[in-house]
Design a protein around this motif. Structure first.
Motif, PDB file in Angstrom:
ATOM      1  N   ASP A 149      52.896  26.229  51.030  1.00  0.00           N
ATOM      2  CA  ASP A 149      52.717  27.598  50.918  1.00  0.00           C
ATOM      3  C   ASP A 149      52.074  28.072  49.662  1.00  0.00           C
ATOM      4  O   ASP A 149      50.923  29.440  49.299  1.00  0.00           O
ATOM      5  CB  ASP A 149      54.656  28.684  50.754  1.00  0.00           C
ATOM      6  N   ASN A 150      52.234  27.301  48.198  1.00  0.00           N
ATOM      7  CA  ASN A 150      51.710  27.887  47.164  1.00  0.00           C
ATOM      8  C   ASN A 150      50.086  27.473  47.307  1.00  0.00           C
ATOM      9  O   ASN A 150      49.011  28.587  46.932  1.00  0.00           O
ATOM     10  CB  ASN A 150      52.571  27.388  46.116  1.00  0.00           C
ATOM     11  N   GLU A 151      49.757  27.162  47.860  1.00  0.00           N
ATOM     12  CA  GLU A 151      48.641  26.573  48.084  1.00  0.00           C
ATOM     13  C   GLU A 151      47.520  27.254  49.131  1.00  0.00           C
ATOM     14  O   GLU A 151      46.418  27.746  48.554  1.00  0.00           O
ATOM     15  CB  GLU A 151      48.229  24.523  49.077  1.00  0.00           C
ATOM     16  N   LEU A 152      48.480  27.998  49.949  1.00  0.00           N
ATOM     17  CA  LEU A 152      47.357  29.108  50.626  1.00  0.00           C
ATOM     18  C   LEU A 152      47.321  30.462  50.090  1.00  0.00           C
ATOM     19  O   LEU A 152      46.824  30.839  50.266  1.00  0.00           O
ATOM     20  CB  LEU A 152      48.685  29.240  51.575  1.00  0.00           C
ATOM     21  N   GLU A 153      48.607  30.145  49.421  1.00  0.00           N
ATOM     22  CA  GLU A 153      48.464  31.487  48.085  1.00  0.00           C
ATOM     23  C   GLU A 153      47.536  31.353  47.141  1.00  0.00           C
ATOM     24  O   GLU A 153      46.491  32.900  46.965  1.00  0.00           O
ATOM     25  CB  GLU A 153      50.121  31.626  46.785  1.00  0.00           C
ATOM     26  N   VAL A 154      46.939  30.021  46.594  1.00  0.00           N
ATOM     27  CA  VAL A 154      45.818  30.170  45.360  1.00  0.00           C
ATOM     28  C   VAL A 154      44.431  30.241  46.553  1.00  0.00           C
ATOM     29  O   VAL A 154      43.373  30.924  46.039  1.00  0.00           O
ATOM     30  CB  VAL A 154      45.707  28.530  45.313  1.00  0.00           C
ATOM     31  N   LYS A 155      44.648  29.808  47.821  1.00  0.00           N
ATOM     32  CA  LYS A 155      43.499  30.076  48.830  1.00  0.00           C
ATOM     33  C   LYS A 155      43.335  31.612  48.981  1.00  0.00           C
ATOM     34  O   LYS A 155      42.284  32.125  49.025  1.00  0.00           O
ATOM     35  CB  LYS A 155      43.744  29.755  50.355  1.00  0.00           C
ATOM     36  N   ALA A 156      44.905  32.248  49.085  1.00  0.00           N
ATOM     37  CA  ALA A 156      44.264  33.581  49.493  1.00  0.00           C
ATOM     38  C   ALA A 156      44.079  34.147  48.403  1.00  0.00           C
ATOM     39  O   ALA A 156      43.034  35.666  48.712  1.00  0.00           O
ATOM     40  CB  ALA A 156      46.027  34.140  50.068  1.00  0.00           C
ATOM     41  N   MET A 157      44.007  34.062  46.964  1.00  0.00           N
ATOM     42  CA  MET A 157      44.246  35.005  45.870  1.00  0.00           C
ATOM     43  C   MET A 157      42.153  34.681  46.211  1.00  0.00           C
ATOM     44  O   MET A 157      42.290  35.425  45.696  1.00  0.00           O
ATOM     45  CB  MET A 157      44.244  34.606  44.228  1.00  0.00           C
ATOM     46  N   GLU A 158      41.777  33.485  46.642  1.00  0.00           N
ATOM     47  CA  GLU A 158      40.693  33.093  45.820  1.00  0.00           C
ATOM     48  C   GLU A 158      39.598  34.063  47.094  1.00  0.00           C
ATOM     49  O   GLU A 158      38.603  34.924  46.364  1.00  0.00           O
ATOM     50  CB  GLU A 158      40.489  31.718  46.433  1.00  0.00           C
ATOM     51  N   LEU A 159      40.047  34.358  48.278  1.00  0.00           N
ATOM     52  CA  LEU A 159      39.340  35.383  48.972  1.00  0.00           C
ATOM     53  C   LEU A 159      40.236  36.964  48.816  1.00  0.00           C
ATOM     54  O   LEU A 159      38.539  37.104  48.786  1.00  0.00           O
ATOM     55  CB  LEU A 159      39.768  35.124  50.374  1.00  0.00           C
ATOM     56  N   LEU A 160      40.198  36.667  48.229  1.00  0.00           N
ATOM     57  CA  LEU A 160      41.217  38.393  47.871  1.00  0.00           C
ATOM     58  C   LEU A 160      40.207  39.062  46.763  1.00  0.00           C
ATOM     59  O   LEU A 160      39.489  39.791  46.764  1.00  0.00           O
ATOM     60  CB  LEU A 160      42.426  37.861  47.778  1.00  0.00           C
ATOM     61  N   ARG A 161      39.921  37.455  45.999  1.00  0.00           N
ATOM     62  CA  ARG A 161      39.425  38.516  45.184  1.00  0.00           C
ATOM     63  C   ARG A 161      37.192  37.891  45.009  1.00  0.00           C
ATOM     64  O   ARG A 161      36.555  39.075  45.247  1.00  0.00           O
ATOM     65  CB  ARG A 161      38.815  37.188  43.281  1.00  0.00           C
ATOM     66  N   ARG A 162      37.291  37.585  46.265  1.00  0.00           N
ATOM     67  CA  ARG A 162      36.117  38.400  47.005  1.00  0.00           C
ATOM     68  C   ARG A 162      35.883  39.065  47.302  1.00  0.00           C
ATOM     69  O   ARG A 162      34.859  39.085  48.000  1.00  0.00           O
ATOM     70  CB  ARG A 162      35.700  36.992  48.012  1.00  0.00           C
ATOM     71  N   PHE A 163      36.474  39.779  48.329  1.00  0.00           N
ATOM     72  CA  PHE A 163      36.851  40.461  49.098  1.00  0.00           C
ATOM     73  C   PHE A 163      37.054  41.924  47.908  1.00  0.00           C
ATOM     74  O   PHE A 163      37.606  43.443  48.507  1.00  0.00           O
ATOM     75  CB  PHE A 163      37.316  40.543  49.932  1.00  0.00           C
ATOM     76  N   LYS A 164      37.369  41.268  46.918  1.00  0.00           N
ATOM     77  CA  LYS A 164      37.794  42.598  45.469  1.00  0.00           C
ATOM     78  C   LYS A 164      39.098  42.862  45.740  1.00  0.00           C
ATOM     79  O   LYS A 164      39.583  44.821  45.916  1.00  0.00           O
ATOM     80  CB  LYS A 164      36.371  43.499  44.976  1.00  0.00           C
TER      81      LYS A 164
END
Lengths: 296, 327
Positions: A149-164
């Protein structure tokens, strides 16, 4: 042929003359005689269609041409009357929608489906596949899924940053604007690590400022090796990012080709810009066929 | 008016086996509606299945009390499967219609004289707690326990401890489930099941799991109720379902402690009204008879439910931003 000045365009996708149902060099999705009628209306009637891998394919056509219905059929959200189609060589007919998504063929919806009362971050994490903690018994034991779940959160945040959208991560998705929801839906689809991304009108209702960044996101998908199939009415977007264009009308594929060849034809522009909406569609579609064949 | 006894009765109502049973059933409803978005209007049916499953297993099949309780829970799983398989593919409102009908069918089956030797018909079932049963398993020596309005004999204490333990375990379980990725998927389904389906989740399986878990909580509520009173078909009526819904919405549908606290508030309020309305009528403040006054509380409950849904749809403990009825 279909050579384009823009460097990022993929070319040489097909074999032979670009006509409806033309063979592709490396098809990811192959559709054979898929037919669907609602009552007396034949919504989709596609004899043969191949979607090229690693390219951006646009599906265009006037309202009621059957584009969204074809999307629904291909993703298992609707069942055709007859027909077969395969994704990466695997038969998909009769496979339920969630299994189709699991195989890596992920779609978005014309009317954005943000999960309103989940936070933006929860929306994202929900997208990831093969989560240990999503099994009922595992869910009771956090030590089984916490790390993932923590790994997914890192991945999700990365994508969210990309999509602002990273600043919005703790807000309910309901509080996002329409355009932000489109971005969230696309980002969420990316959490599934898709092979084929199917976007149903990604630009509908998005303001021009956001359009530019959405376009870049779609181009990025291709850069990362994904195949994109999208339905769109926005002529500029299609011309700008599509490598291949499929034109539908009255449920049939009436033209196929690289955007610069297919879209130059006045008839095609008329067909989906609606210049001939009041006249008989048969006339329009007939002209498209003739002209696109002449152009080769 | 005897304010002392009214207050005493109300405070005693804070902790009874009945409240614990209703809190359990409300927790089940929270799983169904609050988290999974399943409109279950048949929660009384799940309670009945649990209670009758327990009582019939003990009386007719001679099972020990704990095995009878397990049978009650198992029966609720079967009930959830029978109801869920044909209806969970349908839209939410159809489930509401089917559940309300299923609960009524069940109640009438328990009520009919056709199965009287097993179900006891209108008399219901009793005596299953005695002689080698739940009551004999009481670990507390005879005597009075507690203080003031909360003075219990060893029997009631045993029911309360049992009920509280079950409720605590169920609450903990719901909390553990809903903070997990499983809970995330279930909440996602509540919001939009097509979107969740498009992300590769087996929506039907998740809905079924949620229906079963909530149903088990409901059945446990029926079982806890059955430890303190007889099993009677007159209890598991549709109005019980609506009381549970009121308690749920009062506390907050999509919360963990909301259903429990909502139940306590609701039934303590009921106890208070039951005591004060007839007293008010007797002393001439209310221009109605004592019996009319006693039924007046149902009118007030109805008004209360309307006010909650209109002015505080998220319940007392719900997130202000989260309004289950506003979409």
């Amino acid at each position: 042929m279909s050579s384009n000045s823009e460097s990022q365009k993929s070319t040489g996708l097909h074999i032979g003359v670009a006509a409806p149902g033309v063979k592709k060099v490396d098809p990811i999705l192959v559709i054979d005689s898929v037919k669907k009628s609602f009552g007396g209306l034949t919504a989709v009637d596609v004899e043969h269609l191949e979607i090229p891998r690693g390219a951006i394919t646009a599906l265009i056509g006037p309202n009621g041409a059957g584009k969204t219905t074809l999307f629904n059929l291909l993703t298992g959200f609707d069942n055709p009357d007859t027909g077969a189609w395969s994704f990466e060589g695997k038969q998909l007919a009769g496979i339920s929608s969630f299994k189709v998504a699991k195989m890596g063929q992920v779609r978005t919806f014309q009317l954005t489906k943000a999960l309103s009362l989940l936070t933006v971050l929860e929306n994202m994490k929900l997208g990831a596949k093969n989560q240990t903690g999503e099994k009922l018994l595992n869910s009771l034991f956090p030590f089984l899924w916490r790390k993932q779940d923590n790994e997914l959160e890192v991945k999700a945040m990365e994508l969210l940053r990309r999509f602002k959208l990273d600043a919005k991560k703790d807000d309910f998705a309901a509080s996002l604007s329409g355009g932000q929801r489109k971005l969230l839906e696309m980002a969420r689809a990316l959490m599934t690590d898709p092979v084929l991304v199917m976007l149903d009108e990604p630009m509908a209702g998005v303001n021009p400022a956001l359009t530019q960044s959405l376009l870049e996101h779609v181009l990025n998908l291709k850069k990362e090796g994904m195949t994109v199939l999208f339905v769109e009415h926005d002529m500029h977007m299609v011309r700008h990012i599509a490598d291949w264009v499929i034109v539908m009308a009255e449920g049939k594929v009436v033209a196929e080709g690289a955007p610069d060849t297919v879209m130059k034809e006045q008839a095609v522009i008329d067909a989906y810009l609606g210049a001939h909406q009041d006249t008989d569609l048969g006339v329009v579609t007939g002209r498209i066929k003739v002209i696109s064949e002449e152009g080769k | 008016m005897d304010w002392g006894s009214i207050l005493n009765n109300t405070l005693a109502g804070l902790l009874t086996p009945t409240i614990l049973a209703f809190a359990l059933a409300t927790l089940g409803l929270a799983m169904h509606f609050g988290f999974a978005g399943l409109l279950n209007f048949g929660i009384a049916g799940f309670m009945a299945v649990g209670a009758y499953g327990y009582a019939i297993s003990v009386l007719t099949f001679g099972l020990p009390w704990w095995a009878g309780m397990i049978m009650g829970v198992a029966a609720s799983v079967v009930f959830a499967l029978i109801m869920g398989i044909p209806t969970l593919r349908l839209r939410g409102d159809y489930l509401a219609i089917v559940t309300i009908a299923a609960a009524e069918i069940l109640r009438l089956l328990f009520l009919t004289t056709a199965f009287e030797p097993v179900t006891g018909s209108a008399d219901g079932l009793f005596g299953y707690n005695n002689s080698g049963g739940f009551a004999d398993a009481n670990p507390f020596p005879p005597g009075d326990y507690g203080w003031g309005p909360w003075t219990y004999n060893e029997q009631t204490l045993w029911m309360l401890v049992f009920g509280l333990t079950v409720l605590a375990v169920a609450t903990l379980l719901l909390w553990a489930l809903m903070r997990s990725p499983w809970g995330r998927v279930v909440k996602g389904i509540r919001e939009d099941e097509d979107a969740v389906r498009a992300l590769g989740k087996n929506v039907f399986a998740y809905k079924m799991q949620a229906l079963i878990i909530g149903g088990i909580f409901g059945a446990l509520g029926g079982i806890v109720l059955a430890t303190s009173t007889n099993v009677s078909p007159g209890v598991y009526v549709t109005s019980l379902t609506f009381f549970l819904w009121t308690a749920l919405l009062l506390g907050g549908a999509a919360t963990i402690f909301g259903p429990v606290l909502g139940s306590i508030i609701f039934w303590v309020l009921q106890a208070f009204l039951t005591n004060i309305l007839p007293a008010l009528a007797e002393s001439g403040i209310l221009p109605v008879s004592g019996i009319q006054a006693a039924t007046l509380r149902y009118v007030l409950v109805g008004i209360g439910l309307m006010l909650i849904v209109i002015y505080r749809p998220q319940g007392i403990f719900g997130d202000k931003r989260e309004m289950t009825f506003v979409k």
